[in-house]
Design an enzyme around this catalytic site. Structure first.
Site, PDB file in Angstrom:
ATOM      1  N   GLY A  76      33.366  11.671  68.806  1.00 28.52           N
ATOM      2  CA  GLY A  76      34.709  10.537  69.667  1.00 28.52           C
ATOM      3  C   GLY A  76      34.996   9.913  68.320  1.00 28.52           C
ATOM      4  O   GLY A  76      36.245  10.026  67.804  1.00 28.52           O
ATOM      5  N   ASP A  77      34.009   9.407  67.392  1.00 33.75           N
ATOM      6  CA  ASP A  77      35.127   8.757  66.536  1.00 33.75           C
ATOM      7  C   ASP A  77      35.652   9.049  65.373  1.00 33.75           C
ATOM      8  O   ASP A  77      36.357   9.003  65.242  1.00 33.75           O
ATOM      9  CB  ASP A  77      33.638   7.094  65.270  1.00 33.75           C
ATOM     10  CG  ASP A  77      33.276   6.401  66.612  1.00 33.75           C
ATOM     11  OD1 ASP A  77      34.071   5.356  67.291  1.00 33.75           O
ATOM     12  OD2 ASP A  77      32.325   6.518  66.437  1.00 33.75           O
ATOM     13  N   GLU A  78      34.781   9.977  65.606  1.00 35.17           N
ATOM     14  CA  GLU A  78      35.411  10.864  63.917  1.00 35.17           C
ATOM     15  C   GLU A  78      36.417  11.459  64.680  1.00 35.17           C
ATOM     16  O   GLU A  78      37.392  11.789  63.458  1.00 35.17           O
ATOM     17  CB  GLU A  78      34.169  11.902  63.245  1.00 35.17           C
ATOM     18  CG  GLU A  78      33.200  10.711  62.427  1.00 35.17           C
ATOM     19  CD  GLU A  78      32.272  11.546  62.321  1.00 35.17           C
ATOM     20  OE1 GLU A  78      31.800  12.627  62.282  1.00 35.17           O
ATOM     21  OE2 GLU A  78      31.494  10.719  61.412  1.00 35.17           O
TER      22      GLU A  78
END
Length: 400
Positions: A172-174
């Site tokens: 999700g972050d990336e």
């Protein structure tokens, strides 16, 4: 800055604020293609990513040298008025500000977009958060795992008999960082016509949701709820993991022409015309039966000669790679997918190369992640013109 003649983003200056992963991954991507990325970190502690990662030889993160590659580190206490003033002076000379604080944090620090645009009308302000800059959830703390769940990918990932699973990376972050970088480049392109900056609003859950294909109309129009399906996609067959004498391989032969070739290679060309398997829809409806049939065949082979046979016949197939497989693979080597840089503690440091590849202005990894405050003298002295005595005073006051 890098040379703008040979580096795609070499004429850009990016100020990166925020910590952990999503915003800094956006900064990494921009830095990979030549942008000067000035990372602002809290004095004394720095970005917590300096400490993250399972393995820590020499007590240091193996993740940080990759995430912070090509960046310049300066320390600055953004919670003080003097620190906020220095931030405004740096941002006034930048093209992009990347931040991943909760909505309203910049505004509380006197760094609201409207204030920054008074100093720098062309500034692109890229804001990465859990839920976006508006909406009822925007004030909530947001981590990648929550964005993955809300965006839909967690529910459909894993074995149908087990709870929802996560990918073994911070997906999700990336994804949010990747879409933030894309949005930044789009905004920079628009600035060429308008001369004006704008806000790029990248939310973790929306970055994940963007990947969810036809999940919503599947439900609303067709009444179909996607569920966890393990190693396969529903109604896509054959495309699965199959056994061999020395370990599993993947085969993806779900296209009609490829399935015909696989049937021939199996010595069962009549299967291609069998009504149970002749069309995409029929194969999907009979996927379990077809997988068992293929698995019985692959189980009679060693993986290496079977893969060679499949490749020679134009049938997509492969192994599930681990790090050691990537390091030994000739295609990774030929494509320079893994590069090695000198690191002061670790020595030769392997990491993934810049991607995507550009033929005329390729990206480059110029340096591993910096030490905390390594570039204070360069930025405060060279960019802002603060002399050594002034810098020492800032240090003594805890501002930098």
């Amino acid at each position: 800055m890098t040379d703008p003649q040979t580096s795609a983003l070499g004429d850009l200056r990016v100020v990166e604020m925020g910590q952990l992963l999503a915003g800094p991954f956006c900064g990494q991507l921009l830095g990979d293609f030549g942008a000067e990325v000035i990372k602002i970190e809290p004095p004394g502690s720095g970005d917590p990513m300096r400490e993250w990662g399972r393995e820590k030889p020499h007590g240091k993160s193996l993740w940080w040298p990759i995430l912070a590659r090509n960046k310049k580190s300066v320390t600055l206490n953004l919670r003080t008025s003097e620190g906020q003033d220095l931030a405004r002076r740096i941002i006034a000379q930048a093209d992009v500000l990347v931040e991943n604080f909760r909505p309203g944090t910049l505004e509380r620090w006197g760094l609201a977009p409207e204030t920054l645009w008074e100093l720098n009308p062309g500034l692109i302000i890229t804001r990465v958060t859990g839920y976006g800059q508006n909406g009822p959830y925007s004030p909530r703390a947001g981590f990648g795992s929550i964005g993955e769940a809300m965006g839909g990918i967690r529910y459909v990932t894993g074995d149908p008999d087990s709870p929802p699973a996560r990918a073994g990376i911070s997906l999700g972050d990336e994804l949010a960082g990747t879409f933030a970088a894309l949005g930044t480049l789009v905004a920079l392109h628009a600035r060429q016509r308008t001369g004006k900056g704008q806000i790029v609003d990248s939310a973790l859950y929306e970055a994940v949701f963007a990947l969810m294909e036809s999940l919503v109309p599947d439900w609303e129009i067709a009444g179909y709820q996607r569920e966890r399906t393990g190693s396969v996609l529903p109604n896509v067959s054959p495309s699965n993991v199959y056994p061999t004498k020395d370990g599993p391989i993947l085969i993806a032969a779900n296209r009609d022409t490829i399935w015909t070739r696989l049937a021939e290679v199996m010595g069962r060309p009549e299967l291609a015309d069998d009504p149970r398997y002749a069309t995409h829809g029929a194969r999907g409806a009979n996927a379990d039966e077809l997988d068992a049939l293929i698995g019985d065949w692959t189980a009679t082979w060693e993986s290496e000669p079977l893969l060679a046979l499949l490749h020679d016949n134009g049938i997509p197939a492969g192994l599930t790679y681990r790090a050691k497989d990537m390091l030994a693979d000739p295609h990774f080597k030929a494509r320079e997918a893994i590069i090695r840089l000198a690191h002061p503690e670790f020595g030769e440091f392997p990491m993934q190369n810049v991607f995507p590849k550009l033929s005329g202005t390729p990206g480059e990894v110029r340096s591993v992640g910096p030490e905390l405050g390594e570039h204070n003298a360069e930025i405060y002295g060279g960019l802002l013109g603060i002399d050594s005595a002034g810098l020492e005073g800032l240090k003594a006051a805890g501002t930098v």
